[in-house]
Design a protein around this motif. Structure first.
Motif, mmCIF file in Angstrom:
data_model
loop_
_atom_site.group_PDB
_atom_site.id
_atom_site.type_symbol
_atom_site.label_atom_id
_atom_site.label_comp_id
_atom_site.label_asym_id
_atom_site.label_seq_id
_atom_site.Cartn_x
_atom_site.Cartn_y
_atom_site.Cartn_z
ATOM 1 N N LYS A 223 36.383 106.719 10.669
ATOM 2 C CA LYS A 223 37.161 107.068 9.479
ATOM 3 C C LYS A 223 38.160 105.963 9.202
ATOM 4 C CE LYS A 223 37.177 112.035 10.424
ATOM 5 N NZ LYS A 223 38.012 113.214 10.665
ATOM 6 N N GLU A 224 38.379 105.690 7.935
ATOM 7 C CA GLU A 224 39.445 104.766 7.551
ATOM 8 C C GLU A 224 40.037 105.218 6.231
ATOM 9 O OE1 GLU A 224 38.199 100.725 6.964
ATOM 10 O OE2 GLU A 224 36.370 101.326 5.957
ATOM 11 N N GLY B 73 64.611 98.154 0.932
ATOM 12 C CA GLY B 73 64.319 98.013 2.361
ATOM 13 C C GLY B 73 63.831 96.609 2.663
ATOM 14 N N ALA B 74 63.725 96.300 3.923
ATOM 15 C CA ALA B 74 63.217 94.994 4.347
ATOM 16 C C ALA B 74 61.698 95.040 4.404
ATOM 17 C CB ALA B 74 63.777 94.643 5.715
ATOM 18 N N ALA B 75 61.074 93.940 4.031
ATOM 19 C CA ALA B 75 59.629 93.829 4.195
ATOM 20 C C ALA B 75 59.340 93.923 5.695
ATOM 21 C CB ALA B 75 59.118 92.514 3.618
ATOM 22 N N SER B 76 58.312 94.678 6.053
ATOM 23 C CA SER B 76 58.050 94.892 7.468
ATOM 24 C C SER B 76 56.586 95.233 7.719
ATOM 25 C CB SER B 76 58.917 96.041 7.993
ATOM 26 O OG SER B 76 58.585 97.240 7.302
ATOM 27 N N MET B 77 56.202 95.140 8.998
ATOM 28 C CA MET B 77 54.871 95.559 9.419
ATOM 29 C C MET B 77 54.993 96.213 10.783
ATOM 30 S SD MET B 77 51.317 93.487 9.916
ATOM 31 C CE MET B 77 51.263 93.216 11.670
ATOM 32 N N GLN B 78 54.294 97.339 10.946
ATOM 33 C CA GLN B 78 54.318 98.067 12.207
ATOM 34 C C GLN B 78 52.907 98.566 12.491
ATOM 35 O OE1 GLN B 78 56.821 101.516 12.050
ATOM 36 N NE2 GLN B 78 56.203 102.246 14.059
ATOM 37 N N VAL C 23 48.489 101.055 10.628
ATOM 38 C CA VAL C 23 49.259 99.867 10.279
ATOM 39 C C VAL C 23 50.058 100.179 9.017
ATOM 40 C CG1 VAL C 23 49.186 97.422 9.667
ATOM 41 C CG2 VAL C 23 47.480 98.356 11.248
ATOM 42 N N LYS C 24 51.385 100.015 9.103
ATOM 43 C CA LYS C 24 52.265 100.222 7.941
ATOM 44 C C LYS C 24 52.863 98.880 7.548
ATOM 45 C CE LYS C 24 53.941 104.911 8.635
ATOM 46 N NZ LYS C 24 55.129 105.761 8.794
ATOM 47 N N VAL C 25 52.744 98.565 6.273
ATOM 48 C CA VAL C 25 53.321 97.325 5.758
ATOM 49 C C VAL C 25 54.186 97.668 4.555
ATOM 50 C CG1 VAL C 25 52.839 95.076 4.723
ATOM 51 C CG2 VAL C 25 51.339 95.961 6.524
ATOM 52 N N MET C 26 55.410 97.142 4.532
ATOM 53 C CA MET C 26 56.283 97.271 3.370
ATOM 54 C C MET C 26 56.368 95.884 2.743
ATOM 55 S SD MET C 26 58.092 99.422 1.584
ATOM 56 C CE MET C 26 58.651 100.758 2.612
ATOM 57 N N GLN D 238 59.164 98.026 -4.208
ATOM 58 C CA GLN D 238 58.398 97.745 -3.001
ATOM 59 C C GLN D 238 57.146 98.621 -2.979
ATOM 60 O OE1 GLN D 238 61.538 98.310 0.043
ATOM 61 N NE2 GLN D 238 61.199 96.166 0.545
ATOM 62 N N VAL D 239 56.149 98.151 -2.258
ATOM 63 C CA VAL D 239 54.922 98.923 -2.067
ATOM 64 C C VAL D 239 54.740 99.112 -0.572
ATOM 65 C CG1 VAL D 239 52.414 98.937 -2.302
ATOM 66 C CG2 VAL D 239 53.842 98.108 -4.183
ATOM 67 N N GLU D 240 54.562 100.364 -0.179
ATOM 68 C CA GLU D 240 54.249 100.661 1.214
ATOM 69 C C GLU D 240 52.746 100.893 1.315
ATOM 70 O OE1 GLU D 240 56.092 103.448 4.600
ATOM 71 O OE2 GLU D 240 55.064 104.566 3.015
ATOM 72 N N ALA D 241 52.098 100.145 2.190
ATOM 73 C CA ALA D 241 50.671 100.312 2.448
ATOM 74 C C ALA D 241 50.519 100.889 3.848
ATOM 75 C CB ALA D 241 49.949 98.972 2.352
ATOM 76 N N VAL D 242 49.751 101.975 3.958
ATOM 77 C CA VAL D 242 49.481 102.582 5.256
ATOM 78 C C VAL D 242 47.969 102.602 5.434
ATOM 79 C CG1 VAL D 242 49.720 104.610 6.728
ATOM 80 C CG2 VAL D 242 51.546 104.018 5.116
ATOM 81 N N TYR D 243 47.496 101.850 6.438
ATOM 82 C CA TYR D 243 46.065 101.775 6.738
ATOM 83 C C TYR D 243 45.822 102.463 8.071
ATOM 84 C CZ TYR D 243 41.528 99.929 8.108
ATOM 85 O OH TYR D 243 40.218 99.811 8.517
ATOM 86 N N THR D 244 44.871 103.386 8.105
ATOM 87 C CA THR D 244 44.515 104.046 9.353
ATOM 88 C C THR D 244 43.013 103.916 9.574
ATOM 89 O OG1 THR D 244 44.258 106.184 8.237
ATOM 90 C CG2 THR D 244 46.383 105.732 9.262
#
Length: 196
Positions: A93-94, A106-111, A133-136, A177-183
């Motif tokens: 699944k993705e 907020g600050a641009a970030s990746m987790q 993976v979360k990217v702002m 800002q755009v928050e991208a969440v990839y699973t």
């Protein structure tokens, strides 16, 4: 972390070996103001035809009739629970969700967060390996003519994102800002054969 890498490698090898098998695939796209999600799932089942305990190799029969040998390392719990005729189901699944954060701030970030689940002792082998993976990212340009939004990520790289929906594009401004969440997740389960 070493265990996670081993499980991920084993999962990818098994997935590649069964990738040619026909399975069930589904995809879905949803959107609402300021948010869009795309998701997909692929499921393949196979039947255990042979087990070699000495080499810990299981021969799986795909729905197309082809046989695939999969070696299960020592880290796979409950190998002795496997039986000829058991049904192995592999699911991949993705999903990707993009959410607009008006005004940014907020600050641009990746987790990145890994996820691992193993079968309980004494149960049929199985488990799941995945990650989120979360990217702002910052909106640094909006081009209504080409319907693109330029995003700048946490490491300074940029990418252009095409926005097909004019209503969605109209709500995006520089400074947002755009928050991208990839699973993604790869799961394996084993069920006993259904006897007639």
């Amino acid at each position: 972390m070493a265990y996670l890498k081993w499980v991920a490698t084993a999962a990818m090898v098994a997935a590649a070996q069964l990738a040619a098998a026909q399975g069930q695939t589904s995809a879905n796209v949803t959107h609402e103001p300021g948010k869009a999600t795309a998701s997909a799932m692929h499921k393949v089942t196979a039947t255990i035809e042979k087990i070699d305990a000495d080499t810990r190799t299981v021969t799986l029969k795909r729905h197309d009739g082809k046989m695939v040998d999969v070696e299960l390392g020592e880290k796979v719990r409950n190998f002795d629970q496997l039986k000829v005729g058991d049904v192995v189901t592999m699911t991949y699944k993705e999903a990707l969700t993009l959410s607009l954060k008006k005004g940014g701030g907020g600050a641009a970030s990746m987790q990145e967060t890994p996820q691992v689940e193993r079968a309980a002792s004494g149960a049929k082998p199985g488990g799941m390996v995945g990650r989120e993976v979360k990217v702002m990212a910052d909106v640094v340009a909006v081009d209504k003519k080409t319907q693109t939004v330029t995003l700048k990520g946490p490491e300074g790289g940029t990418m252009d994102l095409r926005v097909e929906d004019p209503a969605q594009l109209a709500s995006v401004q520089v400074g947002d800002q755009v928050e991208a969440v990839y699973t993604e997740a790869f799961a394996v389960s084993v069920k006993p054969a259904q006897h007639k």
